[in-house]
Design a protein around this motif. Structure first.
Motif, PDB file in Angstrom:
ATOM      1  N   SER A 145       0.853  -1.202   0.000  1.00 27.08           N
ATOM      2  CA  SER A 145       0.000   0.000   0.000  1.00 27.08           C
ATOM      3  C   SER A 145       0.885   1.247   0.000  1.00 27.08           C
ATOM      4  O   SER A 145       0.876   2.039   0.945  1.00 27.08           O
ATOM      5  CB  SER A 145      -0.931  -0.015   1.203  1.00 27.08           C
ATOM      6  OG  SER A 145      -0.200  -0.222   2.410  1.00 27.08           O
ATOM      7  N   VAL A 146       1.682   1.411  -1.056  1.00 28.26           N
ATOM      8  CA  VAL A 146       2.659   2.505  -1.094  1.00 28.26           C
ATOM      9  C   VAL A 146       1.994   3.857  -1.244  1.00 28.26           C
ATOM     10  O   VAL A 146       2.588   4.887  -0.908  1.00 28.26           O
ATOM     11  CB  VAL A 146       3.670   2.269  -2.222  1.00 28.26           C
ATOM     12  CG1 VAL A 146       4.528   1.054  -1.933  1.00 28.26           C
ATOM     13  CG2 VAL A 146       2.966   2.108  -3.576  1.00 28.26           C
ATOM     14  N   PHE A 147       0.750   3.913  -1.754  1.00 30.71           N
ATOM     15  CA  PHE A 147       0.064   5.192  -1.873  1.00 30.71           C
ATOM     16  C   PHE A 147      -0.391   5.717  -0.512  1.00 30.71           C
ATOM     17  O   PHE A 147      -0.822   6.861  -0.408  1.00 30.71           O
ATOM     18  CB  PHE A 147      -1.138   5.062  -2.807  1.00 30.71           C
ATOM     19  CG  PHE A 147      -0.764   5.023  -4.259  1.00 30.71           C
ATOM     20  CD1 PHE A 147       0.528   5.317  -4.653  1.00 30.71           C
ATOM     21  CD2 PHE A 147      -1.687   4.708  -5.238  1.00 30.71           C
ATOM     22  CE1 PHE A 147       0.891   5.287  -5.992  1.00 30.71           C
ATOM     23  CE2 PHE A 147      -1.337   4.678  -6.577  1.00 30.71           C
ATOM     24  CZ  PHE A 147      -0.043   4.972  -6.948  1.00 30.71           C
ATOM     25  N   GLN A 148      -0.306   4.894   0.518  1.00 28.59           N
ATOM     26  CA  GLN A 148      -0.681   5.334   1.860  1.00 28.59           C
ATOM     27  C   GLN A 148       0.529   5.764   2.682  1.00 28.59           C
ATOM     28  O   GLN A 148       0.421   5.951   3.889  1.00 28.59           O
ATOM     29  CB  GLN A 148      -1.424   4.210   2.585  1.00 28.59           C
ATOM     30  CG  GLN A 148      -2.725   3.812   1.915  1.00 28.59           C
ATOM     31  CD  GLN A 148      -3.508   2.800   2.718  1.00 28.59           C
ATOM     32  OE1 GLN A 148      -3.582   2.873   3.937  1.00 28.59           O
ATOM     33  NE2 GLN A 148      -4.104   1.844   2.039  1.00 28.59           N
ATOM     34  N   ARG A 169       9.693  -0.071  -7.092  1.00 30.11           N
ATOM     35  CA  ARG A 169       9.033  -0.893  -8.109  1.00 30.11           C
ATOM     36  C   ARG A 169       7.509  -0.797  -7.991  1.00 30.11           C
ATOM     37  O   ARG A 169       6.801  -0.633  -8.993  1.00 30.11           O
ATOM     38  CB  ARG A 169       9.484  -2.345  -7.960  1.00 30.11           C
ATOM     39  CG  ARG A 169       8.927  -3.270  -9.049  1.00 30.11           C
ATOM     40  CD  ARG A 169       9.414  -4.682  -8.886  1.00 30.11           C
ATOM     41  NE  ARG A 169       8.896  -5.325  -7.680  1.00 30.11           N
ATOM     42  CZ  ARG A 169       9.583  -5.523  -6.577  1.00 30.11           C
ATOM     43  NH1 ARG A 169      10.850  -5.123  -6.500  1.00 30.11           N
ATOM     44  NH2 ARG A 169       9.050  -6.109  -5.519  1.00 30.11           N
ATOM     45  N   LEU A 170       6.995  -0.880  -6.761  1.00 27.92           N
ATOM     46  CA  LEU A 170       5.553  -0.811  -6.568  1.00 27.92           C
ATOM     47  C   LEU A 170       5.002   0.555  -6.958  1.00 27.92           C
ATOM     48  O   LEU A 170       3.911   0.651  -7.522  1.00 27.92           O
ATOM     49  CB  LEU A 170       5.209  -1.110  -5.105  1.00 27.92           C
ATOM     50  CG  LEU A 170       5.424  -2.550  -4.636  1.00 27.92           C
ATOM     51  CD1 LEU A 170       5.173  -2.665  -3.140  1.00 27.92           C
ATOM     52  CD2 LEU A 170       4.516  -3.502  -5.395  1.00 27.92           C
ATOM     53  N   THR A 171       5.759   1.599  -6.663  1.00 28.30           N
ATOM     54  CA  THR A 171       5.304   2.942  -7.024  1.00 28.30           C
ATOM     55  C   THR A 171       5.184   3.084  -8.531  1.00 28.30           C
ATOM     56  O   THR A 171       4.210   3.669  -9.051  1.00 28.30           O
ATOM     57  CB  THR A 171       6.275   3.999  -6.474  1.00 28.30           C
ATOM     58  OG1 THR A 171       6.381   3.856  -5.051  1.00 28.30           O
ATOM     59  CG2 THR A 171       5.790   5.401  -6.790  1.00 28.30           C
ATOM     60  N   LEU A 172       6.163   2.533  -9.252  1.00 22.52           N
ATOM     61  CA  LEU A 172       6.109   2.593 -10.715  1.00 22.52           C
ATOM     62  C   LEU A 172       4.928   1.787 -11.246  1.00 22.52           C
ATOM     63  O   LEU A 172       4.197   2.251 -12.129  1.00 22.52           O
ATOM     64  CB  LEU A 172       7.421   2.073 -11.295  1.00 22.52           C
ATOM     65  CG  LEU A 172       7.492   1.997 -12.827  1.00 22.52           C
ATOM     66  CD1 LEU A 172       7.297   3.372 -13.440  1.00 22.52           C
ATOM     67  CD2 LEU A 172       8.804   1.378 -13.271  1.00 22.52           C
TER      68      LEU A 172
END
Length: 607
Positions: free
Chosen positions: A353-356, A387-390
């Motif tokens: 949940s990188v957007f959090q 990597r997850l953000t991309l």
């Protein structure tokens, strides 16, 4: 927080750069920057992790001390005073014995050492003792200006070369201020001003006869003001002849020096004028305000960061107190200890949940910047976050789709088709099936019907596909922000996306914040089951119930209700009405070949 608020800011005005001789190593910032951008820069510098110590006090003050210049002027003053006293001393020596003179010098030395010891006890780190020069005591005392409520500095600049002769305005759009038409001013706010430095050389005749040789160094102050401070020290010595006066000098400078600068609640510097010969003991500003003000801003910012590192702060997550070196100072100006913020960041990276990854403060939604994450996460965790953000950024782009075969990101064209760069599969971005120009995508029911008609689905696969379609229509919604598919298994209609943290209503799919939305949409509304779902529920339930009865048992005919012997799981043969019935749809079957589980059986022909 000190912030630069440029009254005379303009994109066309030249940037103010510090002079290299004045502030080596201090980064300059444009005086014309706004207060919000200044706060962001300060927040960026205010990130510390374990072990951070900051610059030493004297390393930070060193560019403002001008020690070499002060030493040179003290030596000149000492030599001039010695030459002036030669004749007087010769006359006095005739009437004074050699022993009496040594006693006087010995007494003066003892009084000087006692005074230095007292000054060191009182002022601590602000007193820098440099030993002796030419057998005389030599030291510097720093007087810092720590302004809790901040100070407003008004700097007057000259714009004679930038004036527009047509309308009498400056080329950068700033109107002139002050008495002269070619002057304008800007205002900055400071919490810390560079120090005033009192440098003293104690002669052998101090304190019995002569005052200390001194210089007053204020590298940001105008020359006339510094000269007035020197006159103030002369006045104190005249009132206290033969006494130790360094303490009185320091206290007077600490308490009264501001009165020479503060007018109408603010400090006024400038305008820049040609250097006039003043008191030789006054070391004042020798550079233009365009060079000095950025260095003052940098000094104030670094002093504020240094104070942050040394003060105690409370973490609003674990409610523990610690020094600022163990805290993270986010750009949004919220503070959290390294341990708590690091644990939070690692948890979100692990869960995906990188957007959090935002500020933990309940009223703040500012993102945690990458340079903070790099300090808190291990190398592997930071690579996973990157990597997850991309991936999630690509998922949020409307024209990026993934190949259903090799899961490679592809760009769709204006016809909503895409070609995979790896396997060259040309597919529809909506249904992920092979490209079908000018034809609508198949619905899930139509896909199921085709697979069923092909005869390649087993009974278990038919039942599972029915459950999948039911779940698709009943328990799945797309997040209104990131378009992630989310399934609800239980609970109310207020949903939170595990990917981006967006709250939305499961009933209507709209993004929400609180519970006010549910005054229109029911929070616990009963499920709206469509006719097709109701039929699937009934047929699948009948099939399950009948399949649970063992072969050899009895089943009632759905038409005449007579008991029949069960010899097949799919069909019933009634001995009374002589008819075959399907155990799933409970319809009469004339031809049993391929009926069970067919589109006619599951009712897809009506939809």
């Amino acid at each position: 927080m000190a912030a630069a608020s440029a009254v005379a800011s303009s994109s066309s005005s030249p940037a103010l750069e510090p002079h290299p001789d004045l502030s080596p190593g201090l980064s300059s910032s444009s005086v014309a920057s706004s207060s919000s951008s200044s706060s962001r820069d300060e927040g960026a510098r205010g990130v510390s992790c374990e072990g951070g110590g900051g610059d030493d006090v004297f390393d930070l003050d060193a560019p403002w001390v001008a020690a070499a210049e002060a030493e040179s002027r003290l030596e000149e003053a000492a030599m001039a005073a010695a030459a002036a006293r030669v004749g007087l001393c010769c006359a006095e020596e005739k009437g004074k014995g050699e022993e009496e003179e040594e006693d006087e010098i010995r007494d003066n030395r003892q009084r000087q050492e006692d005074e230095l010891m007292a000054l060191e006890a009182i002022y601590g780190d602000d007193l820098a003792v440099f030993g002796k020069k030419g057998g005389l005591h030599y030291f510097e005392i720093y007087i810092h200006y720590d302004l809790n409520d901040g100070a407003e500095v008004c700097a007057k600049l000259s714009s004679a070369n930038e004036k527009n002769p047509k309308d009498g305005r400056c080329c950068d759009g700033i109107e002139g201020h002050g008495d002269e038409p070619d002057e304008f001013s800007y205002t900055c706010n400071f919490e810390y001003l560079p120090p005033l430095v009192l440098t003293c050389l104690l002669p052998l005749s101090y304190p019995s006869k002569d005052p200390p040789y001194f210089t007053v160094t204020v590298k940001w102050m105008d020359g006339p003001n510094v000269s007035q401070l020197c006159k103030m020290l002369d006045t104190i010595w005249a009132e206290l002849p033969g006494q130790e006066v360094v303490y009185q000098w320091v206290e007077s400078l600490r308490n009264s020096s501001r009165s020479y600068l503060w007018f109408d609640g603010k400090i006024t510097l400038g305008p820049d004028t040609p250097m006039q010969k003043g008191d030789n003991r006054a070391i004042s500003r020798s550079l233009s305000l365009e060079s000095v003000i950025p260095s003052m801003l940098s000094y104030s910012s670094k002093k504020r960061y240094q104070a942050f590192l040394e003060d105690l702060h409370m973490c609003m997550i674990c409610l523990s107190q610690s020094k600022g070196s163990n805290f993270i100072w986010l750009p949004c100006q919220h503070l959290f200890c390294v341990k708590c913020l690091g644990t939070l960041c690692r948890m979100h990276v692990k869960e995906g949940s990188v957007f959090q990854l935002v500020c933990p403060d309940t009223k703040c939604n500012a993102s945690i910047p990458p340079y903070v994450l790099k300090r808190l996460l291990t190398e592997d965790e930071f690579e996973r976050w990157d990597r997850l953000t991309l991936e999630k950024a690509l998922d949020s782009m409307s024209d990026v789709v993934y190949c259903p075969r090799c899961v490679i990101g592809c760009l769709e064209d204006e016809d909503n088709n895409a070609r995979c760069p790896k396997c060259s599969f040309f597919f529809c971005s909506f249904c992920k099936e092979p490209c079908h120009p000018r034809r609508q995508c198949l619905t899930p029911e139509e896909k199921f019907q085709r697979r069923q008609a092909s005869g390649r689905m087993s009974e278990r696969e038919v039942a599972q596909e029915i459950l999948n379609i039911k779940a698709l229509y009943n328990d799945v919604r797309l997040c209104p922000k990131c378009r992630m598919a989310i399934s609800k298994t239980a609970g109310c209609n207020k949903m939170v996306c595990g990917n981006c943290g967006q709250f939305f209503c499961f009933r209507c799919g709209k993004a929400i914040k609180g519970y006010d939305h549910f005054s229109e949409c029911k929070l616990f509304a009963p499920r709206d089951i469509s006719a097709w779902e109701r039929q699937m529920e009934e047929q699948y339930g009948n099939h399950v119930r009948l399949s649970l009865r063992p072969v050899g048992g009895t089943i009632r005919c759905p038409k005449c209700r007579e008991k029949n012997f069960k010899d097949d799981e799919k069909y019933i043969f009634c001995w009374a009405c002589r008819a075959n019935y399907c155990t799933m749809c409970r319809r009469e079957v004339q031809d049993k070949r391929g009926h069970f589980g067919s589109p006619e059986c599951v009712g897809l022909e009506d939809f």
